[in-house]
Write an enzyme that holds these catalytic residues in place. Structure first.
Site, mmCIF file in Angstrom:
data_model
loop_
_atom_site.group_PDB
_atom_site.id
_atom_site.type_symbol
_atom_site.label_atom_id
_atom_site.label_comp_id
_atom_site.label_asym_id
_atom_site.label_seq_id
_atom_site.Cartn_x
_atom_site.Cartn_y
_atom_site.Cartn_z
ATOM 1 N N ARG A 26 1.061 -1.134 0.070
ATOM 2 C CA ARG A 26 0.091 0.170 -0.231
ATOM 3 C C ARG A 26 0.610 1.193 -0.118
ATOM 4 N NH1 ARG A 26 -1.835 0.643 5.163
ATOM 5 N NH2 ARG A 26 -0.559 2.887 5.815
ATOM 6 N N HIS A 32 -3.493 4.580 4.487
ATOM 7 C CA HIS A 32 -4.922 3.300 4.829
ATOM 8 C C HIS A 32 -5.712 3.956 3.828
ATOM 9 C CE1 HIS A 32 -7.512 1.037 5.774
ATOM 10 N NE2 HIS A 32 -8.106 2.094 6.231
ATOM 11 N N TYR A 79 3.610 5.395 11.471
ATOM 12 C CA TYR A 79 4.008 4.152 12.067
ATOM 13 C C TYR A 79 5.120 3.464 10.417
ATOM 14 C CZ TYR A 79 -0.218 4.105 8.907
ATOM 15 O OH TYR A 79 -0.297 4.039 7.932
#
Ligand SMILES: Cc1ncc(C[n+]2csc(CCOP(=O)(O)OP(=O)(O)O)c2C)c(N)n1
Ligand SMILES: Cc1ncc(C[n+]2csc(CCOP(=O)(O)OP(=O)(O)O)c2C)c(N)n1
Ligand SMILES: [Mg+2]
Ligand SMILES: [Mg+2]
Lengths: 370, 327, 327, 370
Positions: free
Chosen positions: D267, D271, D280
């Site tokens: 990805r 998100h 993160y």
């Protein structure tokens, strides 16, 4: 969904240490040094828990219990697994693990309240490190997994200190293997390398549904895709169940992570005392399984190989009689709960609304019975 | 006198409350999706994993049933889990474990095992989100025996109530009005109010308007506007949905004779119905009018372009006040 | 004139109703645990797999979420699934699929896809069962927009209502009072009553007593006993819990001025509360007394040795009648 | 739970037919005879869906959309899988399968309503055999499984008639693999030998959680324990995705049962437009994946191996521009729903109580706006 796509292979590469004929066989992967005396002890366990079961069924027929879930045929799986536990390990049963409860020193009478309808379990799981029976299929596997998370956080795995390192044993059935909860517990146990052993008693049936309805491959294979080992054992062989569960629990305690054990066995009785198996399975199926009886093979070993004689078996019989009497009379003496006890322990601190309901209830009951 | 923490948003207050709870009790653990490095999608757990470690702030696999089910196991082992559900609509995969296990375990064990589990649920609408992100699910839990349900409506309550909920030995569903997370800062009170007590935010003689969580600011606004028309609203922040502080509501209604209950959850079989039933029973002869409800409608939460008209907004509350004054 | 089927139990009537529905529409399929050879643990589907085949009467794996979730997929494919939940307490693993998918799908698809799913739930207590086998779960579904909830109380309604529920293009939660499955035989009416209409089972001038499903026989009994004391109860079988036939209840209350609502589900946030709230709003000036509720208490379902005193039994209903007459 | 127990092996035995450098490689198990023209067609798809994605992100920034879930980096997985479908096959997406929607001839504007907040999906899944987006993680895998049950009951598998035999394709993510629903769908598909293919886009992240939080073994391995094959493919290789999905769908149509495909991809974007990945993950992670870009390798192949020249790429670019314009203007023109439409289609037949609420609402809105 509806045809038996592939029948589950009968019993491929299943760990067996004691044949149905009572012959010891060795398995290098699962060495078991056990004295004949210890085997005699297991025999005693097997006979006694079968007797508890027999009595409970009788009590249900007499109306003393509302329901009973029989363990007949699964004694070896439960005694083998139960005796592999250390006192400080924790076990999470379904509703059928009366044999495991026995190994945890839980008085059989403690189990009867749920089936008699005098309580909903009503004991402290931490007293004998044996959880309340769980009727919602699969739910307890997540509780076991969470408990194992707690064990890890308590630093009670992989320390090498046998009095400290702790394992968790989660029981479930072949039918339960289809529940989301059970598979989620596999996810968590695998990803978290948790000290939990999943012990599946594949007794071939989920009420009326044969195990092929749940899976077209043997259930022990489920584990590998979650990142931990799975193994199928002869669930009617108490030695195999003991040795393999012991190994798996050791691995868990040593921070080697989870194991799935599929104990291949058979539910000899109806699902519960409410069930009528004639509607869905042939009696002949049970006949073939009778030949693999978990107790007979141990008795055969003890007589033929270990020279145990009738007096020993008579002693065990006598003990079984005493136990049966304890169960019979104890069950009848289980106190009926007070009506207002339904309001107890809903919360640790009772909210006012509930207290009001309780008070109305109490005075109303008094009124009516006056 | 107010708390040294001073001014903060509800989001920050929850974060500080969680931090305090973790400092006070080493058995408190936080579990949920993305609660670690990310600090949760709303940042409520921001910094906690860094400060308390991955063992106490647990990024879980993506499975709500397991978040709740493992919390039950941890509670049996003596822990005090705080579960975060990422959004209201995603609590349902965990519903069985909440209703059949969390709510019942203490009772099933004859009171021998406690379930001091707190389940935090960012709730409600008004944030322009996609489906399943704006639901009000409190009624399902309020109807479930064994659970308590509370909702904070301001930063100070958020700070104190989350600590009280975690300290409670009973399982608590903690409703967080996500729309209010950043709706402004305010002082933290020096003292908590008992968790299950309602609070009169504004006294008034004519109509009692009661709500909780996300709807409370609307009630205060309504009271201001109504005051200009000479109608005094008594604004009640229920704070606890279950148990309801029935005495407080009844006491107020005995004075005003009129009650409007407001919540975002669908009207039918909702919290408003229970309050109406109880108050009508206990204050039958004091009521000048039937209890009126201003709530979400009996539809799925609508697309966000429709939510502001669908929600119990200022106009709808004022309309109900007008209606109830006409009795 | 009555139906040629003649006298039968509710269990048999449901079986015949299901059979008829399967004959009438080849898209009707039955799914659940043990519904095949066993005919379900209550034998409601007895013989159906034998007669309609394993493709239409499906013994499913043991997973409620999947029973409901796959039913959604079958509905998209054009089928009309009838799901059996083995016992009330076991519907919760399927709760997410019911609330987030079944209830919402028609709405999410802007009305382009129908969800003609019937979910049969043997419900309620009084049968001496172990935990999770005696729950009343209707409120959870009644509060969920997009679902309809009905309950049969006699063999004839069982026969007709199950067919009407299956024929309905909306999802229907079908509450079967398991205690009444074999509680006696009666005639099957020649004609169905519209599914969402209440029915006056016995006219009376003094108090309206309303219930559904398992509690209806108790209401009729109460009416007999009360009559001896000269109190006439009007007995209302609601039949549909959601939507409620509010007009019927209000119309009756306008005449009697008094209403007692009875159900087994816990009292708080229950069906009785909604009926009380609606009726009080619509018949405020006709009410001589507040609506009273005789229900299960706000506790988990008790051990079976306690259930008969815990349940809304004859004594408790009569006591409520006395109380409401004192206003 | 909290340490990376075993990192998931990087990319073991992953099916790849086109290297990141644009070299064709053969895999005997997955022969793919495809013309350069067809590969050029796939290139066009890849570029166009990336462009749709870019525009949607821009529209979100401009406040025209409330949210967007970007597919950047996952184009090959989605186009390969999408182009493997036959028109009468059925696809069940998550909320990120904009590329699959494109392959199903779903106008991109149809997808925007959900993200703009003008509807909740609002199209008929049967029109293009593409289900509504499903936001509840994993739920759609059970819908796909049930749809496949319907396919079987319609006699639309294993007939040998290509116009009749039907397969179902269920999409989900690496995080979703932990959900009970997904694992239950594996149980049912395996036990029922259902014509459903599970296509997992392992984009390495579930919001902020790396895939090791979900599993310590590669996800494709999950299938075997449920009784069907699992395979890992290079999810950035459109040819591998096409070939392997085609084979799996063929097996499904031919009554050979389910397959799990793990498309190993990344990805590249946050998100969703709400997310902040800097909290993160390292930016360098994305840099290494850039070198495996799903579009660049096809472009490299077409130029170096197939002699496509700038005019072709210019054409595609021009088409992308037109499409972008369609998305931009079309999005702004999406009609706002009428307030009272919130009451439509809650039920097929509106209950009286709801009608009353609706009428009150309508007259109240009229009043207020008057
Ligand atoms: C969630 C849930 N669904 C359904 C039931 C009803 N039920 C009780 S036992 C059982 C079969 C369980 O089979 P298995 O897991 O193989 O365990 P066994 O009874 O054979 O030991 C079912 C369906 C239940 N208790 N819980
Ligand atoms: C049941 C449920 N729980 C939580 C969420 C919130 N959520 C949305 S996307 C997501 C991560 C999904 O990760 P993955 O399955 O890998 O799919 P990806 O987004 O990477 O494509 C989460 C937790 C949700 N939508 N549904
Ligand atoms: Mg079994
Ligand atoms: Mg992902």
């Amino acid at each position: 969904m509806t045809e038996r796509v592939h029948a589950v292979q009968p019993e491929p590469n299943m760990v067996q240490l004691l044949t149905p004929e009572g012959q010891r066989v060795d398995n290098p992967a699962y060495p078991l040094d056990i004295t004949d005396e210890e085997i005699a002890g297991l025999y005693r366990d097997l006979v006694l828990v079968r007797r508890i079961d027999t009595e409970a069924i009788a009590l249900q027929r007499q109306g003393e219990l509302g329901l009973w879930a029989s363990l007949l045929g699964q004694e070896a799986a439960q005694i083998g697994a139960g005796r592999a536990l250390k006192p400080h390990d924790m076990a999470f049963p379904t509703y059928r693990e009366h044999g495991v409860a026995w190994c945890r020193d839980v008085d059989p009478l403690t189990l009867l309240g749920l089936f008699r309808g005098t309580n909903l379990g009503g004991f402290d799981p931490r007293e004998h490190n044996f959880n309340l029976y769980t009727i919602v299929i699969g739910a307890q596997t997540l509780h076991a997994t969470g408990y194992a998370m707690g064990v890890v956080r308590d630093g009670a795995v992989g320390t090498g200190d046998p009095s400290r390192d702790t394992a968790v044993l989660a029981f479930f059935g072949d039918g339960a293997s289809s529940q989301g909860d059970v598979n989620e517990s596999f996810v968590w146990a695998g990803a978290g390398n948790l000290p939990v052993v999943f012990f599946c008693q594949n007794n071939q049936w989920a009420i009326s549904e044969p195990v092929e309805r749940q899976s077209r491959v043997p259930l022990y294979q489920r584990a590998s895709g979650f990142g931990f080992p799975g193994i199928r054992i002869d669930g009617n062989d108490v030695l195999a169940c003991l040795a393999v569960t012991r190994k798996a629990l050791d691995d868990a305690r040593n921070a080697q992570g989870p194991t799935l054990i599929e104990a291949y066995t058979y539910r000899m009785n109806p699902h519960t005392t409410n069930d009528d198996p004639r509607r869905y399975r042939l009696g002949s199926e049970a006949d073939t399984w009778k030949l693999k009886d978990p107790i007979e093979r141990v008795r055969a070993y003890l007589t033929r190989e270990a020279g145990y004689e009738s007096d020993f078996f008579a002693e065990v019989e006598a003990e079984a009689k005493k136990l049966a009497e304890h169960v019979r009379s104890g069950c009848r003496e289980l106190p009926d709960p007070a009506p207002e006890s339904a309001f107890d322990n809903v919360h640790v601190t009772m909210p006012p609304e509930l207290r009001e309901q309780r008070d109305d209830f109490v005075s109303f009951v008094a009124e009516v019975s006056a | 006198m107010t708390h040294e923490l001073g001014n903060m948003t509800m989001a920050k207050a929850l974060n500080e409350g969680l931090r305090k709870a973790m400092e006070d009790d080493p058995k408190v653990v936080i579990m949920g999706e993305d609660v670690g490095k990310l600090g949760g999608v709303f940042r409520i757990t921001d910094g906690l994993q860094k400060d308390f470690g991955e063992d106490r702030v647990i990024d879980t696999p993506l499975a709500e049933a397991a978040i709740i089910g493992t919390a039950v196991g941890m509670a049996i082992r003596g822990y005090r889990p705080v579960c975060e559900i990422q959004f209201d609509g995603f609590v349902f995969p965990g519903f069985d474990q909440i209703v059949n296990q969390v709510a019942k375990f203490h009772n099933r064990s004859a009171g021998l095992v406690k379930m001091p589990i707190t389940i935090r649920i960012p709730s409600g609408g008004g944030i322009g989100a996609v489906e399943h992100h704006s639901e009000s699910v409190e009624t399902y839990f309020a109807h479930t025996a064994g659970l308590k349900v509370v909702a904070c409506a301001n930063p100070s309550d958020a700070y104190w109530m989350i600590q009280e909920a975690i300290a409670d030995d009973d399982p608590v569903i903690f409703i967080e009005p996500k729309r209010l997370y950043h709706a402004g800062k305010s002082e933290i009170d020096d003292e908590p109010t008992p968790l299950y007590q309602a609070r009169v935010l504004r006294p008034g003689a004519h109509v009692t308007v009661a709500g909780y969580g996300m709807t409370v600011p609307t009630l205060l606004e309504a009271a201001k506007v109504a005051a200009d028309d000479g109608i005094e609203l008594e604004v009640l922040d229920l704070r606890s949905v279950s148990p309801i502080d029935t005495d407080a509501v009844v006491e107020s209604v005995r004075r005003t004779g009129r009650l409007v209950v407001v919540h975002e959850a669908p009207q039918s079989f909702g919290v408003g119905a229970e309050i109406a039933a109880r108050v009508t029973q206990r204050a039958f002869y004091s009521l000048e009018a039937p209890v009126l409800r201003v709530t979400g409608y009996d539809t799925p939460y609508p697309p966000s372009r429709l939510e502001h008209e669908w929600l119990p907004n200022l106009d709808r509350v004022l309309d109900a006040v007008d209606q109830i004054m006409e009795y």
